[in-house]
Write a protein that holds these residues in place. Structure first.
Motif, PDB file in Angstrom:
ATOM      1  N   ASP A 146       0.147  -4.543  -6.541  1.00  0.00           N
ATOM      2  CA  ASP A 146      -0.148  -5.880  -6.041  1.00  0.00           C
ATOM      3  C   ASP A 146       1.074  -6.798  -6.120  1.00  0.00           C
ATOM      4  OD1 ASP A 146       0.041  -6.942  -8.659  1.00  0.00           O
ATOM      5  OD2 ASP A 146      -2.127  -7.029  -8.935  1.00  0.00           O
ATOM      6  N   GLU A 167       0.827  -1.204   0.000  1.00  0.00           N
ATOM      7  CA  GLU A 167       0.000   0.000   0.000  1.00  0.00           C
ATOM      8  C   GLU A 167       0.863   1.257   0.000  1.00  0.00           C
ATOM      9  OE1 GLU A 167      -3.484   0.435   2.345  1.00  0.00           O
ATOM     10  OE2 GLU A 167      -3.672  -1.727   2.712  1.00  0.00           O
ATOM     11  N   GLU A 213      -2.263   0.961  -4.220  1.00  0.00           N
ATOM     12  CA  GLU A 213      -1.354  -0.170  -3.998  1.00  0.00           C
ATOM     13  C   GLU A 213      -0.705  -0.616  -5.297  1.00  0.00           C
ATOM     14  OE1 GLU A 213      -2.413  -4.148  -3.329  1.00  0.00           O
ATOM     15  OE2 GLU A 213      -3.985  -4.187  -4.844  1.00  0.00           O
ATOM     16  N   ASP A 242      -0.049  -1.986 -10.808  1.00  0.00           N
ATOM     17  CA  ASP A 242      -0.554  -0.830 -10.074  1.00  0.00           C
ATOM     18  C   ASP A 242      -2.077  -0.870 -10.016  1.00  0.00           C
ATOM     19  OD1 ASP A 242       2.078  -0.140 -10.015  1.00  0.00           O
ATOM     20  OD2 ASP A 242       1.867   1.671 -11.243  1.00  0.00           O
ATOM     21  N   ALA A 243      -2.638  -0.451  -8.902  1.00  0.00           N
ATOM     22  CA  ALA A 243      -4.088  -0.350  -8.772  1.00  0.00           C
ATOM     23  C   ALA A 243      -4.633   0.647  -9.785  1.00  0.00           C
ATOM     24  CB  ALA A 243      -4.453   0.078  -7.361  1.00  0.00           C
ATOM     25  N   THR A 244      -5.916   0.539 -10.056  1.00  0.00           N
ATOM     26  CA  THR A 244      -6.554   1.403 -11.054  1.00  0.00           C
ATOM     27  C   THR A 244      -7.244   2.610 -10.432  1.00  0.00           C
ATOM     28  OG1 THR A 244      -8.543   0.045 -10.957  1.00  0.00           O
ATOM     29  CG2 THR A 244      -6.894  -0.517 -12.643  1.00  0.00           C
TER      30      THR A 244
END
Length: 349
Positions: A137, A84, A135, A142-144
């Motif tokens: 993963d 995170e 975050e 990368d997170a959206t």
């Protein structure tokens, strides 16, 4: 207001929760970097240097090569592998706070590489518009989307990182630019973030993290004051449940203190003292319709928020102004964000 001796007793209740490996866990047993660091900050205020040093050694052992920490660790073993962004950024807040409280230059220098790696990880998750996704993963994706509360905390982390860098003679101008761009998005672009508006943290965190200050901050807090504040008890965790929580209440205390609104800050701090246990620890929350503690636990992160709020109100330690002093100027770039007009820059009180 609680006394200094009571503040120390609360910090000692956190030390009693610390595991042998130095981690400070949630009541259910896992450790995450953000809450762990918050607990170290509280113990620093109380002068509990040995558990604090063990806590920072824990962070150094578990930081990964990319600068992040696993989302959750249980008995030192990662159980959720994503990293995170706000967890990584908070190490800069913790180390700058430790330096302010102790003045331990050697400790600060020894842990500076940990901060550099963490904030470079964070800056690498910033989008073109300026928000920072929540975050990366375990597969490196990368997170959206971004989270408003998380990005507000990240803003504070970047500002503290810049102060550390300048103090140590190792400037990091890309962090300052990242913080400036992030501040603008936080102040002017709510559409950049996933909708978590039922949570009180999304309401006050832009103020707490220093991205929004001055008149704009006062107006922001006024808009939802009646939604979240329960007179005599504290503030709700979520808008649609009869449940007040100590950590959120104390964070709002810190936000109000940062704006110079010490009267309301002190009143809210007094209101949440019904959560205090006789041993100095604090219940996480109170379900006021059922008149029961919920969840039925006393948490280190709640105790830590109490200590930091008390320190700000008492101005007892050299770190008491940490949340008050971190603010910066938002960058207005219409070519990036599409704004028609800039927002007013934050004002430091």
């Amino acid at each position: 207001m609680i006394s200094h001796a009571e503040v120390v007793r609360t910090a000692e209740s956190i030390a009693a929760m610390q595991q042998e490996d130095g981690g400070v866990p949630w009541p259910e047993g896992h450790v995450d970097a953000w809450n762990h660091i918050e607990c170290l900050m509280a113990m620093s205020v109380a002068g509990l240097e040995e558990p604090v040093r063990r806590g920072y050694a824990y962070l150094a052992r578990h930081q990964r090569a990319d600068g992040s920490w696993p989302m959750k660790l249980v008995d030192g073993v990662p159980t959720e592998l994503g990293g995170e962004s706000n967890h990584a950024a908070y190490i800069a807040v913790g180390l700058w706070h430790h330096h302010l409280v102790t003045g331990d230059q050697g400790f600060t220098e020894a842990h500076w590489p940990m901060v550099k790696a963490a904030l470079d990880y964070v800056a690498g998750l910033q989008t073109e518009r300026g928000e920072i996704v929540w975050e990366r993963d375990a597969q490196g994706r990368d997170a959206t989307y971004a989270l408003l509360t998380g990005c507000s905390s990240i803003h504070q982390g970047l500002r503290c990182g810049v102060r550390l860098a300048d103090h140590l003679g190792d400037p990091q101008p890309h962090w300052e630019l990242a913080a400036d761009r992030l501040a603008h998005v936080l102040a002017a672009h709510p559409e950049a973030f996933a909708d978590k508006s039922r949570f009180s943290m999304d309401w006050y965190y832009p103020v707490l993290g220093g991205a929004v200050r001055g008149r704009q901050a006062l107006e922001l807090l006024e808009r939802e004051w009646a939604t979240f504040v329960v007179p005599g008890l504290g503030i709700r965790c979520v808008s649609d449940q009869p449940w007040v929580t100590g950590a959120e209440t104390c964070e709002l205390v810190l936000a109000l203190d940062a704006l110079g609104d010490r009267e309301r800050a002190a009143r809210l701090f007094a209101d949440m003292q019904h959560l205090r246990h006789e041993d100095g620890s604090y219940w996480t929350g109170w379900q006021f319709a059922n008149r029961k503690h919920f969840p039925y636990e006393r948490s280190g992160y709640t105790a830590a928020a109490v200590v930091l709020a008390a320190d700000a109100l008492l101005e007892a330690s050299p770190g008491a102004g940490l949340f008050r002093d971190i603010a910066g100027t938002a960058v207005f770039d219409p070519d990036v964000c599409g704004c028609s007009a800039p927002v007013l820059p934050p004002q430091v009180h």
